[in-house]
Design a protein around this motif. Structure first.
Motif, PDB file in Angstrom:
ATOM      1  N   ALA A 192      33.047  45.188  45.308  1.00  0.00           N
ATOM      2  CA  ALA A 192      32.856  45.566  46.717  1.00  0.00           C
ATOM      3  C   ALA A 192      31.727  44.764  47.347  1.00  0.00           C
ATOM      4  CB  ALA A 192      32.554  47.061  46.829  1.00  0.00           C
ATOM      5  N   ARG A 193      30.683  44.473  46.577  1.00  0.00           N
ATOM      6  CA  ARG A 193      29.554  43.704  47.093  1.00  0.00           C
ATOM      7  C   ARG A 193      29.982  42.287  47.447  1.00  0.00           C
ATOM      8  NH1 ARG A 193      27.446  39.642  47.793  1.00  0.00           N
ATOM      9  NH2 ARG A 193      25.580  38.660  46.995  1.00  0.00           N
ATOM     10  N   ASP A 194      30.999  41.764  46.756  1.00  0.00           N
ATOM     11  CA  ASP A 194      31.452  40.398  47.030  1.00  0.00           C
ATOM     12  C   ASP A 194      32.632  40.375  47.999  1.00  0.00           C
ATOM     13  OD1 ASP A 194      31.052  37.467  45.690  1.00  0.00           O
ATOM     14  OD2 ASP A 194      33.134  37.782  46.288  1.00  0.00           O
ATOM     15  N   LEU A 195      33.654  41.180  47.731  1.00  0.00           N
ATOM     16  CA  LEU A 195      34.878  41.112  48.525  1.00  0.00           C
ATOM     17  C   LEU A 195      34.670  41.610  49.949  1.00  0.00           C
ATOM     18  CD1 LEU A 195      37.887  40.532  48.722  1.00  0.00           C
ATOM     19  CD2 LEU A 195      38.325  42.804  47.746  1.00  0.00           C
ATOM     20  N   GLY A 196      33.955  42.722  50.115  1.00  0.00           N
ATOM     21  CA  GLY A 196      33.741  43.250  51.464  1.00  0.00           C
ATOM     22  C   GLY A 196      33.023  42.266  52.369  1.00  0.00           C
ATOM     23  N   PRO A 197      31.840  41.743  51.976  1.00  0.00           N
ATOM     24  CA  PRO A 197      31.153  40.758  52.811  1.00  0.00           C
ATOM     25  C   PRO A 197      31.912  39.435  52.935  1.00  0.00           C
ATOM     26  CG  PRO A 197      29.611  41.817  51.315  1.00  0.00           C
ATOM     27  CD  PRO A 197      30.981  42.234  50.882  1.00  0.00           C
ATOM     28  N   ARG A 198      32.691  39.061  51.905  1.00  0.00           N
ATOM     29  CA  ARG A 198      33.481  37.828  52.018  1.00  0.00           C
ATOM     30  C   ARG A 198      34.530  37.982  53.129  1.00  0.00           C
ATOM     31  NH1 ARG A 198      33.865  33.654  48.209  1.00  0.00           N
ATOM     32  NH2 ARG A 198      32.997  35.022  46.586  1.00  0.00           N
ATOM     33  N   LEU A 199      35.098  39.169  53.227  1.00  0.00           N
ATOM     34  CA  LEU A 199      36.032  39.441  54.328  1.00  0.00           C
ATOM     35  C   LEU A 199      35.316  39.369  55.675  1.00  0.00           C
ATOM     36  CD1 LEU A 199      38.045  42.377  52.726  1.00  0.00           C
ATOM     37  CD2 LEU A 199      38.997  40.163  53.416  1.00  0.00           C
ATOM     38  N   ALA A 200      34.085  39.883  55.723  1.00  0.00           N
ATOM     39  CA  ALA A 200      33.311  39.777  56.960  1.00  0.00           C
ATOM     40  C   ALA A 200      33.060  38.313  57.309  1.00  0.00           C
ATOM     41  CB  ALA A 200      31.987  40.537  56.820  1.00  0.00           C
ATOM     42  N   SER A 212      35.648  30.400  53.319  1.00  0.00           N
ATOM     43  CA  SER A 212      35.191  31.605  52.627  1.00  0.00           C
ATOM     44  C   SER A 212      35.393  31.525  51.112  1.00  0.00           C
ATOM     45  CB  SER A 212      35.908  32.842  53.179  1.00  0.00           C
ATOM     46  OG  SER A 212      35.600  33.033  54.544  1.00  0.00           O
ATOM     47  N   ASP A 213      35.902  30.407  50.619  1.00  0.00           N
ATOM     48  CA  ASP A 213      36.040  30.120  49.187  1.00  0.00           C
ATOM     49  C   ASP A 213      36.875  31.177  48.466  1.00  0.00           C
ATOM     50  OD1 ASP A 213      35.796  28.804  46.799  1.00  0.00           O
ATOM     51  OD2 ASP A 213      33.689  29.304  46.456  1.00  0.00           O
ATOM     52  N   TRP A 214      38.070  31.401  48.975  1.00  0.00           N
ATOM     53  CA  TRP A 214      38.963  32.371  48.342  1.00  0.00           C
ATOM     54  C   TRP A 214      39.438  31.900  46.974  1.00  0.00           C
ATOM     55  CZ3 TRP A 214      38.723  37.068  49.928  1.00  0.00           C
ATOM     56  CH2 TRP A 214      38.364  37.332  51.256  1.00  0.00           C
ATOM     57  N   ALA A 215      39.359  30.594  46.701  1.00  0.00           N
ATOM     58  CA  ALA A 215      39.743  30.101  45.381  1.00  0.00           C
ATOM     59  C   ALA A 215      38.850  30.674  44.287  1.00  0.00           C
ATOM     60  CB  ALA A 215      39.686  28.572  45.355  1.00  0.00           C
ATOM     61  N   TYR A 216      37.609  30.999  44.625  1.00  0.00           N
ATOM     62  CA  TYR A 216      36.672  31.570  43.656  1.00  0.00           C
ATOM     63  C   TYR A 216      36.651  33.096  43.687  1.00  0.00           C
ATOM     64  CZ  TYR A 216      32.277  32.632  41.263  1.00  0.00           C
ATOM     65  OH  TYR A 216      31.348  33.142  40.401  1.00  0.00           O
ATOM     66  N   SER A 217      37.172  33.696  44.734  1.00  0.00           N
ATOM     67  CA  SER A 217      36.949  35.117  45.010  1.00  0.00           C
ATOM     68  C   SER A 217      37.455  36.053  43.921  1.00  0.00           C
ATOM     69  CB  SER A 217      37.597  35.505  46.345  1.00  0.00           C
ATOM     70  OG  SER A 217      39.008  35.352  46.282  1.00  0.00           O
ATOM     71  N   TRP A 218      38.423  35.616  43.112  1.00  0.00           N
ATOM     72  CA  TRP A 218      38.947  36.496  42.061  1.00  0.00           C
ATOM     73  C   TRP A 218      37.934  36.694  40.935  1.00  0.00           C
ATOM     74  CZ3 TRP A 218      39.541  34.682  37.026  1.00  0.00           C
ATOM     75  CH2 TRP A 218      39.445  33.298  36.868  1.00  0.00           C
ATOM     76  N   VAL A 219      37.034  35.735  40.748  1.00  0.00           N
ATOM     77  CA  VAL A 219      36.075  35.818  39.636  1.00  0.00           C
ATOM     78  C   VAL A 219      35.140  37.015  39.785  1.00  0.00           C
ATOM     79  CG1 VAL A 219      34.149  34.653  38.479  1.00  0.00           C
ATOM     80  CG2 VAL A 219      36.204  33.355  39.116  1.00  0.00           C
ATOM     81  N   PRO A 220      34.474  37.210  40.957  1.00  0.00           N
ATOM     82  CA  PRO A 220      33.575  38.359  41.094  1.00  0.00           C
ATOM     83  C   PRO A 220      34.300  39.683  41.312  1.00  0.00           C
ATOM     84  CG  PRO A 220      33.541  37.039  43.084  1.00  0.00           C
ATOM     85  CD  PRO A 220      34.360  36.274  42.094  1.00  0.00           C
ATOM     86  N   VAL A 221      35.615  39.682  41.278  1.00  0.00           N
ATOM     87  CA  VAL A 221      36.382  40.930  41.308  1.00  0.00           C
ATOM     88  C   VAL A 221      36.837  41.306  39.906  1.00  0.00           C
ATOM     89  CG1 VAL A 221      38.495  42.052  42.135  1.00  0.00           C
ATOM     90  CG2 VAL A 221      37.119  40.662  43.710  1.00  0.00           C
ATOM     91  N   PHE A 222      37.569  40.410  39.248  1.00  0.00           N
ATOM     92  CA  PHE A 222      38.168  40.749  37.962  1.00  0.00           C
ATOM     93  C   PHE A 222      37.186  40.633  36.797  1.00  0.00           C
ATOM     94  CE2 PHE A 222      41.819  39.675  40.652  1.00  0.00           C
ATOM     95  CZ  PHE A 222      42.547  40.853  40.498  1.00  0.00           C
ATOM     96  N   GLY A 223      36.199  39.738  36.897  1.00  0.00           N
ATOM     97  CA  GLY A 223      35.168  39.682  35.868  1.00  0.00           C
ATOM     98  C   GLY A 223      34.423  41.007  35.736  1.00  0.00           C
ATOM     99  N   PRO A 224      33.919  41.560  36.852  1.00  0.00           N
ATOM    100  CA  PRO A 224      33.274  42.871  36.771  1.00  0.00           C
ATOM    101  C   PRO A 224      34.198  43.993  36.303  1.00  0.00           C
ATOM    102  CG  PRO A 224      32.539  41.731  38.733  1.00  0.00           C
ATOM    103  CD  PRO A 224      33.635  40.895  38.132  1.00  0.00           C
ATOM    104  N   PHE A 225      35.449  43.994  36.728  1.00  0.00           N
ATOM    105  CA  PHE A 225      36.360  45.040  36.270  1.00  0.00           C
ATOM    106  C   PHE A 225      36.515  45.002  34.752  1.00  0.00           C
ATOM    107  CE2 PHE A 225      38.551  45.549  40.589  1.00  0.00           C
ATOM    108  CZ  PHE A 225      38.037  46.832  40.769  1.00  0.00           C
ATOM    109  N   LEU A 226      36.677  43.808  34.182  1.00  0.00           N
ATOM    110  CA  LEU A 226      36.832  43.710  32.738  1.00  0.00           C
ATOM    111  C   LEU A 226      35.532  44.098  32.024  1.00  0.00           C
ATOM    112  CD1 LEU A 226      38.498  43.037  30.271  1.00  0.00           C
ATOM    113  CD2 LEU A 226      37.866  40.624  30.562  1.00  0.00           C
ATOM    114  N   GLY A 227      34.406  43.628  32.536  1.00  0.00           N
ATOM    115  CA  GLY A 227      33.124  43.972  31.923  1.00  0.00           C
ATOM    116  C   GLY A 227      32.856  45.464  31.952  1.00  0.00           C
TER     117      GLY A 227
END
Length: 239
Positions: A192-200, A212-227
């Protein structure tokens, strides 16, 4: 939706706004031209995020558990400390709070975007981007850092603490993670800290902004979910 869950969602929404306003606010202060905090560096950012967590929780502690982070909420559900029925609504409230927090950062620093030509610095005031782009290693960094976060927070739930101490210790944990593990990716540890402000960043008319570098955006979403998932599974195994 029952009234108790409604109050929790309000707390998660408002608390995430405070988290991102203060957390991304310190990033903007360090990154943007003619800010009095310009160039203050990573130590200032790390402490800013730690304080943001602490005071975000204090602001809404009577409403909700103060996760402000889908990876934390998922970990708590796996550890049987949050009902599974609350997980998806929490996700939505947290990401929406991150989006509004990002908008408030943009408005707070409004004159400074036009003075700043560094598109990376502008994006870094909203969302994370890696120091060295290597998706596999960036993913691992986010995974291991979020593992430490969620396992640490779960550990705090098993300790008798004086009232009001838990948010302070959570803030210390965030600061330690930022200082020790934040160098490679700027450390999101929170979808949420990454995706919400990235959308803003994507949708607001921010002066001088770039992609907005959407090519990288999956990393700070799925990395934290797995961790967060691995941390909760280990916690269950050892509890």
């Amino acid at each position: 939706m029952n009234s108790n869950l409604t109050m929790q969602l309000m707390g998660e929404f408002f608390g995430t706004i405070i988290l991102v306003l203060l957390g991304d606010g310190v990033c903007a202060g360090v990154n943007l031209k003619k800010s009095k905090a310009e160039g203050s560096g990573w130590v200032v950012i790390s402490f800013g995020w730690g304080f943001a967590v602490t005071f975000g929780v204090f602001c809404v502690s009577w409403l909700c558990p103060g996760h402000f982070n889908p990876a934390v909420s998922l970990g708590m559900a796996i550890a049987n400390k949050l009902p599974w029925s609350s997980v998806l609504p929490y996700f939505v409230a947290q990401i929406a709070g991150g989006f509004i927090g990002g908008i408030l950062v943009w408005l707070t620093y409004y004159p400074h975007w036009a003075e700043t030509t560094d598109k990376g610095g502008i994006l870094g005031s909203f969302a994370t981007e890696p120091a060295i782009r290597s998706y596999g290693w960036n993913f691992f960094t986010e995974m291991i850092a979020t593992f430490v976060l969620v396992y640490g927070l779960l550990g705090l739930t098993n300790i008798k603490l004086a009232p009001g101490l838990n948010p302070l210790l959570a803030g210390f944990l965030i600061t330690a993670i930022c200082l020790s593990l934040g160098g490679p990716t700027g450390i999101a540890i929170n979808p949420a800290r990454d995706l919400g402000p990235r959308l803003a960043h994507q949708f607001m008319p921010i002066a001088n902004k770039g992609d907005s570098d959407w090519a990288y955006s999956w990393v700070p979403v799925f990395g934290p979910f797995l961790g967060g998932t691995l941390a909760a599974l280990l916690f269950n195994l050892l509890s």
